[in-house]
Design a protein around this motif. Structure first.
Motif, short mmCIF file in Angstrom:
data_model
loop_
_atom_site.label_atom_id
_atom_site.label_comp_id
_atom_site.label_asym_id
_atom_site.label_seq_id
_atom_site.Cartn_x
_atom_site.Cartn_y
_atom_site.Cartn_z
N MET A 1 32.17 13.41 7.30
CA MET A 1 32.88 13.31 6.02
C MET A 1 33.32 11.86 5.82
N VAL A 2 34.13 11.35 7.23
CA VAL A 2 34.66 10.09 7.14
C VAL A 2 33.59 9.04 7.38
N HIS A 3 32.48 9.27 8.14
CA HIS A 3 31.93 8.01 8.81
C HIS A 3 30.29 8.08 8.46
N GLY A 4 29.95 9.26 7.63
CA GLY A 4 28.53 9.31 7.41
C GLY A 4 27.69 10.03 8.29
N GLY A 5 26.53 9.73 8.35
CA GLY A 5 25.42 10.43 9.26
C GLY A 5 25.15 9.45 10.61
N ARG B 1 31.65 4.13 19.29
CA ARG B 1 33.03 3.52 18.86
C ARG B 1 33.69 4.32 17.66
N ASP B 2 32.87 4.67 16.81
CA ASP B 2 33.28 5.60 15.63
C ASP B 2 33.91 6.90 16.12
N ILE B 3 32.91 7.35 16.98
CA ILE B 3 33.31 8.74 17.44
C ILE B 3 34.75 8.73 18.48
N ALA B 4 34.79 7.88 19.25
CA ALA B 4 36.13 7.68 20.02
C ALA B 4 37.09 7.45 19.04
N LEU C 1 42.10 8.27 17.61
CA LEU C 1 43.16 7.76 16.49
C LEU C 1 43.18 8.29 15.37
N ASP C 2 42.23 9.11 14.84
CA ASP C 2 42.33 9.68 13.52
C ASP C 2 43.46 10.73 13.38
N ARG C 3 44.31 10.36 12.31
CA ARG C 3 45.62 11.16 12.17
C ARG C 3 45.19 12.46 11.30
N SER D 1 42.31 15.50 17.39
CA SER D 1 42.43 14.18 17.82
C SER D 1 43.57 13.96 18.67
N LEU D 2 43.38 12.93 19.70
CA LEU D 2 44.77 12.74 20.48
C LEU D 2 46.01 12.49 19.84
#
Length: 313
Positions: free
Chosen positions: A214-218, A223-226, A231-233, A238-239
């Motif tokens: 939903m956030v990053h597409g397919g 980098r995006d997964i990390a 960091l995703d609130r 997430s951490l």
């Protein structure tokens, strides 16, 4: 609240979260092993490293095998972090604090214990493994659901949440660290199809694949997964999300009791680590080094919470 009650709630929900996380880790190991071109049994040592149970396993077994690792992580009585051991410990703590729980929460916890114990009464074969893991996830989720739906938002609820999210943060940091630092066969695999499949498997392990898309597409990239898992609130595993909940619930306790403790400052300092840097800065510092720092801080925070709220009285 008496220290004994706070301790029981804190550890009940830590063990409950640990049981689910361990089952997810077994599921992840099974998926990642399927991507290996060499011996799939070799993968399970790394999986057990993630769960912090590899050394204990080697004290009881001469060699690492898939069957041995799965049994050790799911049902071995000698392993205090196995699913069966964790569920048993969660129920024992629930019995100690039963008067602090609603009837629905106690019923869900007791039912979770009985069903998981029955499912793990014998070795789980590969054919039945998905169904058993789904059962564990469903029953632990039911306890969390009744907690959310029936507990008063007081110190009882706060200690339950702190235990849950402290364990969850520790787990996601370990899963990310073992992927980045241990799982890859070699540096040549970075960016390869094997690498991408393993990163997507990490998303599946924490039920984050749908949210990530939903956030990053397919497009799946490390980098995006990390970034999503650190960091995703809005991502509930997430951490950053987990540490924020720990800090917030400690703040609720400070407000209710009218006193602040060193654990409040530790939680706030840990939260600032996630707001002060973006994912590029974390990669520049070193994801492994960052995650090791976070794991150390979480361990220190857990010990300080136990001291501050007199769990040992």
């Amino acid at each position: 609240m008496l220290g004994k009650t706070a301790n029981g709630l804190f550890w009940m929900y830590r063990y409950l979260e640990r049981a689910e996380n361990t089952s997810r880790l077994v599921e992840t190991g099974q998926r990642i092993a399927l991507t290996r071109l060499d011996s799939p049994d070799d993968e399970w040592h790394s999986v057990m490293q993630t769960g912090g149970v590899a050394k204990a396993y080697r004290r009881h077994h001469e060699a690492v095998t898939k069957e041995g690792a799965i049994d050790w992580m799911l049902r071995a009585k000698e392993n205090p972090s196995s699913v069966l051991s964790a569920i048993s410990s969660a129920r024992q703590n629930a019995r100690v604090v039963r008067t602090a729980l609603t009837h629905d929460v106690w019923g869900a916890m007791n039912g979770c214990y009985m069903e998981v114990k029955a499912a793990l009464s014998r070795r789980v074969n590969e054919r039945d493994l998905p169904a058993v893991i789904d059962l564990i996830k469903d029953r632990t989720a039911l306890v969390r659901g009744t907690t959310q739906g029936t507990l008063l938002r007081n110190d009882i609820f706060n200690f339950a949440r702190i235990g849950t999210f402290l364990e969850r943060a520790d787990n996601i940091a370990r899963i990310l660290d073992v992927k980045y630092y241990v799982l890859l066969p070699s540096t040549y695999s970075v960016g390869s199809s094997i690498d991408n499949v393993q990163w997507e498997t990490i998303l599946r392990a924490v039920s984050a694949r749908g949210g990530f898309r939903m956030v990053h597409g397919g497009q799946v990239g490390p980098r995006d997964i990390a970034q999503f898992l650190v960091l995703d609130r809005k991502m509930p595993r997430s951490l950053d999300f987990s540490v924020t909940k720990i800090r917030d619930n400690l703040e609720y306790l400070a407000f209710d009791y009218g006193v602040r403790h060193p654990s409040h400052d530790l939680a706030e300092a840990l939260k600032q680590r996630f707001t002060a840097h973006d994912i590029d800065a974390i990669f520049d510092y070193g994801l492994h080094e960052f995650l090791q720092d976070v794991l150390g801080a979480l361990s220190e925070l857990g010990r300080q919470i136990e001291i501050d709220y007199r769990f040992y009285e």
